[in-house]
Design a protein around this motif. Structure first.
Motif, PDB file in Angstrom:
ATOM      1  N   ARG A   1      -2.089  13.241   6.917  1.00 47.65           N
ATOM      2  CA  ARG A   1      -3.470  12.787   7.120  1.00 47.65           C
ATOM      3  C   ARG A   1      -3.740  11.501   6.338  1.00 47.65           C
ATOM      4  NH1 ARG A   1      -4.605  18.395   6.643  1.00 47.65           N
ATOM      5  NH2 ARG A   1      -5.311  18.126   4.487  1.00 47.65           N
ATOM      6  N   ALA A   2      -3.202  11.419   5.121  1.00 42.55           N
ATOM      7  CA  ALA A   2      -3.413  10.228   4.298  1.00 42.55           C
ATOM      8  C   ALA A   2      -2.796   8.988   4.943  1.00 42.55           C
ATOM      9  CB  ALA A   2      -2.838  10.443   2.905  1.00 42.55           C
ATOM     10  N   VAL A   3      -1.615   9.154   5.526  1.00 41.71           N
ATOM     11  CA  VAL A   3      -0.962   8.023   6.199  1.00 41.71           C
ATOM     12  C   VAL A   3      -1.784   7.581   7.404  1.00 41.71           C
ATOM     13  CG1 VAL A   3       1.045   7.334   7.558  1.00 41.71           C
ATOM     14  CG2 VAL A   3       1.362   8.569   5.402  1.00 41.71           C
ATOM     15  N   ALA A   4      -2.291   8.541   8.175  1.00 42.20           N
ATOM     16  CA  ALA A   4      -3.105   8.209   9.350  1.00 42.20           C
ATOM     17  C   ALA A   4      -4.390   7.502   8.946  1.00 42.20           C
ATOM     18  CB  ALA A   4      -3.422   9.476  10.132  1.00 42.20           C
ATOM     19  N   GLN A   5      -4.972   7.911   7.821  1.00 46.27           N
ATOM     20  CA  GLN A   5      -6.247   7.349   7.386  1.00 46.27           C
ATOM     21  C   GLN A   5      -6.110   6.001   6.702  1.00 46.27           C
ATOM     22  OE1 GLN A   5      -8.503   9.958   4.839  1.00 46.27           O
ATOM     23  NE2 GLN A   5     -10.071   8.421   4.388  1.00 46.27           N
ATOM     24  N   HIS A   6      -5.084   5.847   5.876  1.00 44.06           N
ATOM     25  CA  HIS A   6      -4.976   4.658   5.036  1.00 44.06           C
ATOM     26  C   HIS A   6      -3.928   3.646   5.500  1.00 44.06           C
ATOM     27  CE1 HIS A   6      -7.661   6.375   1.986  1.00 44.06           C
ATOM     28  NE2 HIS A   6      -7.021   7.512   2.137  1.00 44.06           N
ATOM     29  N   THR A   7      -3.098   4.009   6.465  1.00 43.27           N
ATOM     30  CA  THR A   7      -2.035   3.130   7.000  1.00 43.27           C
ATOM     31  C   THR A   7      -1.258   2.423   5.887  1.00 43.27           C
ATOM     32  OG1 THR A   7      -3.562   1.271   7.321  1.00 43.27           O
ATOM     33  CG2 THR A   7      -3.215   2.780   9.189  1.00 43.27           C
ATOM     34  N   PRO A   8      -0.607   3.171   5.006  1.00 39.77           N
ATOM     35  CA  PRO A   8       0.150   2.551   3.913  1.00 39.77           C
ATOM     36  C   PRO A   8       1.448   1.938   4.416  1.00 39.77           C
ATOM     37  CG  PRO A   8       0.560   4.889   3.932  1.00 39.77           C
ATOM     38  CD  PRO A   8      -0.506   4.640   4.979  1.00 39.77           C
ATOM     39  N   ASP A   9       2.056   1.138   3.558  1.00 45.27           N
ATOM     40  CA  ASP A   9       3.367   0.564   3.866  1.00 45.27           C
ATOM     41  C   ASP A   9       4.485   1.542   3.514  1.00 45.27           C
ATOM     42  OD1 ASP A   9       2.384  -2.182   4.513  1.00 45.27           O
ATOM     43  OD2 ASP A   9       1.728  -2.093   2.419  1.00 45.27           O
ATOM     44  N   VAL A  10       4.266   2.317   2.440  1.00 47.51           N
ATOM     45  CA  VAL A  10       5.298   3.219   1.931  1.00 47.51           C
ATOM     46  C   VAL A  10       4.679   4.568   1.577  1.00 47.51           C
ATOM     47  CG1 VAL A  10       7.032   3.612   0.128  1.00 47.51           C
ATOM     48  CG2 VAL A  10       6.635   1.297   0.993  1.00 47.51           C
TER      49      VAL A  10
ATOM     50  N   ARG B   1       0.845  -1.191   0.000  1.00 46.13           N
ATOM     51  CA  ARG B   1       0.000   0.000   0.000  1.00 46.13           C
ATOM     52  C   ARG B   1       0.887   1.249   0.000  1.00 46.13           C
ATOM     53  NH1 ARG B   1      -5.139  -0.577   1.769  1.00 46.13           N
ATOM     54  NH2 ARG B   1      -5.044   1.243   3.147  1.00 46.13           N
ATOM     55  N   VAL B   2       0.602   2.152  -0.931  1.00 46.89           N
ATOM     56  CA  VAL B   2       1.470   3.315  -1.127  1.00 46.89           C
ATOM     57  C   VAL B   2       0.655   4.604  -1.162  1.00 46.89           C
ATOM     58  CG1 VAL B   2       3.154   4.412  -2.668  1.00 46.89           C
ATOM     59  CG2 VAL B   2       3.091   1.916  -2.470  1.00 46.89           C
ATOM     60  N   VAL B   3       1.207   5.651  -0.557  1.00 44.87           N
ATOM     61  CA  VAL B   3       0.692   7.015  -0.704  1.00 44.87           C
ATOM     62  C   VAL B   3       1.739   7.817  -1.462  1.00 44.87           C
ATOM     63  CG1 VAL B   3       0.131   9.183   0.485  1.00 44.87           C
ATOM     64  CG2 VAL B   3      -0.792   7.019   1.330  1.00 44.87           C
ATOM     65  N   VAL B   4       1.315   8.570  -2.461  1.00 47.24           N
ATOM     66  CA  VAL B   4       2.218   9.409  -3.244  1.00 47.24           C
ATOM     67  C   VAL B   4       1.923  10.865  -2.928  1.00 47.24           C
ATOM     68  CG1 VAL B   4       3.011  10.049  -5.544  1.00 47.24           C
ATOM     69  CG2 VAL B   4       2.286   7.690  -5.094  1.00 47.24           C
ATOM     70  N   ALA B   5       2.927  11.605  -2.470  1.00 46.98           N
ATOM     71  CA  ALA B   5       2.741  13.006  -2.096  1.00 46.98           C
ATOM     72  C   ALA B   5       3.702  13.900  -2.864  1.00 46.98           C
ATOM     73  CB  ALA B   5       2.949  13.185  -0.590  1.00 46.98           C
ATOM     74  N   ASP B   6       3.153  14.777  -3.692  1.00 44.45           N
ATOM     75  CA  ASP B   6       3.945  15.733  -4.469  1.00 44.45           C
ATOM     76  C   ASP B   6       3.022  16.878  -4.870  1.00 44.45           C
ATOM     77  OD1 ASP B   6       5.333  17.017  -6.814  1.00 44.45           O
ATOM     78  OD2 ASP B   6       6.768  15.407  -6.435  1.00 44.45           O
ATOM     79  N   ASP B   7       3.504  18.107  -4.794  1.00 44.50           N
ATOM     80  CA  ASP B   7       2.643  19.243  -5.113  1.00 44.50           C
ATOM     81  C   ASP B   7       2.447  19.416  -6.622  1.00 44.50           C
ATOM     82  OD1 ASP B   7       5.407  20.019  -5.152  1.00 44.50           O
ATOM     83  OD2 ASP B   7       4.757  22.089  -5.396  1.00 44.50           O
TER      84      ASP B   7
ATOM     85  N   ASP C   1       1.363  -6.134  -7.562  1.00 46.80           N
ATOM     86  CA  ASP C   1       1.562  -6.246  -6.115  1.00 46.80           C
ATOM     87  C   ASP C   1       1.589  -4.904  -5.400  1.00 46.80           C
ATOM     88  OD1 ASP C   1       3.927  -5.558  -7.403  1.00 46.80           O
ATOM     89  OD2 ASP C   1       5.193  -6.503  -5.884  1.00 46.80           O
ATOM     90  N   ILE C   2       1.219  -3.819  -6.099  1.00 44.13           N
ATOM     91  CA  ILE C   2       1.263  -2.482  -5.494  1.00 44.13           C
ATOM     92  C   ILE C   2      -0.077  -1.792  -5.675  1.00 44.13           C
ATOM     93  CG2 ILE C   2       2.352  -0.199  -5.549  1.00 44.13           C
ATOM     94  CD1 ILE C   2       4.905  -1.514  -6.532  1.00 44.13           C
ATOM     95  N   GLU C   3      -0.553  -1.158  -4.609  1.00 46.31           N
ATOM     96  CA  GLU C   3      -1.810  -0.410  -4.648  1.00 46.31           C
ATOM     97  C   GLU C   3      -1.572   1.009  -4.129  1.00 46.31           C
ATOM     98  OE1 GLU C   3      -6.257  -0.474  -2.555  1.00 46.31           O
ATOM     99  OE2 GLU C   3      -4.717  -1.922  -1.964  1.00 46.31           O
ATOM    100  N   VAL C   4      -1.880   2.010  -4.925  1.00 47.20           N
ATOM    101  CA  VAL C   4      -1.799   3.403  -4.477  1.00 47.20           C
ATOM    102  C   VAL C   4      -3.118   3.735  -3.788  1.00 47.20           C
ATOM    103  CG1 VAL C   4      -1.553   5.811  -5.162  1.00 47.20           C
ATOM    104  CG2 VAL C   4      -0.211   4.049  -6.325  1.00 47.20           C
ATOM    105  N   VAL C   5      -3.067   3.895  -2.482  1.00 44.60           N
ATOM    106  CA  VAL C   5      -4.295   4.090  -1.705  1.00 44.60           C
ATOM    107  C   VAL C   5      -4.690   5.546  -1.580  1.00 44.60           C
ATOM    108  CG1 VAL C   5      -3.998   1.955  -0.408  1.00 44.60           C
ATOM    109  CG2 VAL C   5      -2.971   4.071   0.462  1.00 44.60           C
ATOM    110  N   ALA C   6      -3.750   6.481  -1.853  1.00 44.12           N
ATOM    111  CA  ALA C   6      -4.078   7.906  -1.763  1.00 44.12           C
ATOM    112  C   ALA C   6      -2.977   8.728  -2.413  1.00 44.12           C
ATOM    113  CB  ALA C   6      -4.261   8.338  -0.314  1.00 44.12           C
TER     114      ALA C   6
END
Length: 224
Positions: free
Chosen positions: A42-51, A4-10, A27-32
């Motif tokens: 906030r996204a990490v707190a909500q979705h609990t990603p691995d990376v 589970r991955v969150v991608v953060a970039d402006d 094998d990879i899912e972008v959750v937010a």
């Protein structure tokens, strides 16, 4: 189980581009996705990603502050994204708990590999530039703090001789398989040694282990 991955970039194009590359992997899912540091936290707190792929330079809360919060509040592993391979913020990111960094012009295959490596609990230490960055910042900070080498080495007293040697080889950039070959033991045994090193020294991952090896003088910058 998917990574589970969150991608953060402006920059939306960069963010969506990375997300598309990762989503194409079975094998990879972008959750937010997030456009700034606050959204990333906030996204990490909500979705609990691995990376969390996290841009260093963003408006509002930058990636560095977001990395500190995420690393302090969760088990999510952070990979910093930067435009410059010698960006001063990279140094601070490693101290904040990031597991490594990638240049934004990273190749598709290298991006996917990095996410898998970090999700597995390893760190992005293979590129020689990362080792130079670690050695350089540790040298600066030790000089600034005028820390006694003897006092620094006291931190390693909790390690056995084999664990200390494991730390030394980690700092040289060796993989678990390479360390196993050097010790003539199984990969599982090396994983146990690495786990013990991290636990005893209170370190998050291999990046921080490398920093510790330089800080304590176990490995001297400029030597192999």
């Amino acid at each position: 189980m998917s990574i589970r991955v969150v991608v953060a970039d402006d920059q939306e194009l960069v963010r969506s581009g990375f997300a598309m590359i990762l989503e194409a992997q079975p094998d990879i899912e972008v959750v937010a996705e997030a456009g700034d540091g606050s959204q990333a936290v906030r996204a990490v707190a909500q979705h609990t990603p691995d990376v969390l792929l996290l841009d260093i330079r963003m408006p509002g809360m930058d990636g560095l502050e977001a990395a500190r919060l995420v690393c302090a509040q969760s088990g999510c592993r952070v990979v910093m994204l930067t435009t410059f391979d010698l960006d001063e913020y990279v140094y601070e990111a490693l101290y904040a708990g990031a597991s490594g960094f990638l240049l934004k012009d990273v190749r598709r295959d290298d991006l996917v590999h990095a996410v898998r490596v970090v999700a597995a609990g390893d760190s992005l230490l293979a590129p020689s530039v990362t080792r130079r960055l670690v050695a350089d910042i540790v040298s600066r900070r030790r000089t600034a703090a005028q820390e006694s080498p003897a006092a620094a080495r006291d931190r390693l007293a909790v390690l056995t001789a084999r664990e200390e040697e494991t730390l030394r080889l980690l700092a040289r950039g060796l993989t678990n398989a390479e360390i196993a070959a050097d010790f003539v033991v199984s990969d599982h045994t090396v994983k146990t040694h690495v786990s013990n090193v991290l636990s005893k020294l209170g370190l998050r991952d291999r990046v921080q282990a490398v920093i510790c090896a330089y800080e304590t003088g176990l490995v001297v910058p400029g030597t192999d």
